[in-house]
Design an enzyme around this catalytic site. Structure first.
Site, short mmCIF file in Angstrom:
data_model
loop_
_atom_site.label_atom_id
_atom_site.label_comp_id
_atom_site.label_asym_id
_atom_site.label_seq_id
_atom_site.Cartn_x
_atom_site.Cartn_y
_atom_site.Cartn_z
N SER A 19 -19.71 -15.31 123.01
CA SER A 19 -19.12 -13.98 123.14
C SER A 19 -20.22 -12.92 123.13
O SER A 19 -21.25 -13.08 122.48
CB SER A 19 -18.19 -13.75 121.94
N TYR A 44 -15.90 -14.14 112.51
CA TYR A 44 -15.65 -14.79 113.81
C TYR A 44 -16.89 -14.66 114.70
O TYR A 44 -17.40 -15.62 115.25
CB TYR A 44 -14.43 -14.17 114.51
N LYS A 73 -20.08 -17.42 116.33
CA LYS A 73 -20.62 -17.56 117.69
C LYS A 73 -22.15 -17.45 117.65
O LYS A 73 -22.85 -18.21 118.32
CB LYS A 73 -20.04 -16.49 118.61
#
Ligand code: UD1
Length: 343
Positions: free
Chosen positions: A127, A152, A156
């Site tokens: 992302s 979150y 990544k």
């Protein structure tokens, strides 16, 4: 003989669109998914679109034995595309351990099972959040990554670091990390799209649910950013354009065209739109008025984020085709189909 690709999280939003593109490019697909945030009906819908039913194994990748078993049964696969992960930013702030556990156990088990079974090509679903708050725009892959605001996002960033260490240690293994900007839109068939569970966090599903009467009004988080209309700017990309990039990345690995054992590519359009641009386009595409209110800023939002797409163009030969109104109208068709189905 078709080449076989294992797609973890293949019933999810980006996963399912990628499965369709893989099938249309003559790959055989095996989906591993625990259905924790997706629906098995997606398999039938993929069949409706492509005429082919991908193999499906319900597997929780946090379970290393089950993961190994699934990979062993498909050790003739040429590559893995790893989508399986939790992705709700707000929930990750509330429940960081759930996110670190799920996203890392799944990644590590997939990598171990993969190398145990001699599958050496890996595409990772990353992302633009790994860039944190960038100082220079548009963002190139050369930009330093920063610790993202949310757990979150941090999964990544750390996952990319794990891949970096792992590709250095295992010379057989190659990986491509695809950094998505803001995927929206749905397949033109209207058969598949995003299925947010509960109240959506992201702008597009919130808009379509508001227009469909499920939410009373959209809150616009801040109009005092240093942008043309004060609302934050993002690089929205059609999920089908995004899905196509995965097929190209897989082919790059299979043809051994990669220049480094771990490569990173931004996947965006290179064009930024503000929240009000998105709302105005929604209103004109659907010929309706959206109920919205400007409220205070949301924690963790950056003013502007849009991609430099040069590297993906140059190395992958990939660029996007679909414009913002196409993204928005397909999201709207999908939302209406969902409502008709549920009524
Ligand atoms: C978010 C995540 C990102 C993740 C991406 C895709 C953060 C900081 N980033 O990106 O890590 O990869 O989703 O899932 O959360 N907005 C509103 N009202 C709403 C919802 C959104 O005004 O109800 C605004 C936001 O302030 C933002 C823009 O719309 O300016 C886009 O928001 P969103 O769709 O949530 O995406 P990002 O925050 O860019």
């Amino acid at each position: 003989m078709k080449e076989k690709i294992i797609v973890t999280g293949g019933c999810g939003y980006i996963g399912s669109h990628t499965v369709i593109e893989l099938i249309e490019n003559n790959f055989e697909v095996v989906i591993l998914d625990d259905l924790s945030n997706s629906n098995e009906k997606t398999i039938d819908r993929i069949n409706k679109i492509t005429g082919i039913t991908p193999k499906f194994l319900k597997v929780d990748l946090k379970d290393s034995l089950k993961t190994d078993e699934a990979f062993k049964a498909h050790k003739d696969a040429s590559a893995v595309i790893h989508f399986a992960a939790h992705k709700a930013v707000g929930e990750s702030v509330q429940q960081p351990l759930k996110y670190y556990k799920n996203n890392f156990y799944s990644l590590l088990n997939a990598l171990e099972a993969q190398s145990e079974n001699g599958i050496n090509n890996f595409i990772f679903s990353s992302s633009a959040t790994v860039y944190g708050t960038p100082n220079v725009l548009p963002i190139t892959e050369e930009n330093e990554t920063q610790r993202p605001f949310s757990p979150y996002g941090n999964t990544k960033k750390i996952a990319e670091e794990i891949l970096d260490d792992y590709t250095k240690s295992n010379k057989e293994f190659s990986a491509i990390s695809l950094r998505y900007f803001n995927p929206i839109g749905a397949h033109e068939s209207g058969e598949i799209g995003e299925l947010p569970s509960g109240i959506p966090n992201n702008l597009m599903p919130y808009i379509t649910q508001t227009a469909a009467g499920i939410r009373e009004k959209l809150m616009v988080y801040g109009n005092d950013y240093p942008t043309k209309d004060g609302t934050p700017i993002r690089d929205y990309i059609h999920v089908v354009d995004l899905a196509k990039a995965h097929v190209i990345a897989v082919k790059r690995l299979l043809k051994k065209e990669q220049e480094k054992s771990l490569e990173f590519f931004n996947l965006g359009t290179g064009v930024g739109y503000s929240v009000l641009d998105v709302i105005n386009t929604f209103e004109s595409v659907t010929n309706s008025k959206l109920n919205y209110e400007i409220v205070g800023r949301r924690d963790g939002d950056v003013p502007q984020l849009y991609a430099s797409t040069n590297l993906a163009k140059e190395k992958l030969g990939w660029s996007t085709n679909k414009a913002l109104d196409d993204m928005i109208s397909s999201s709207w068709v999908w939302e209406q189909n969902l409502r008709n189905e549920n009524n």
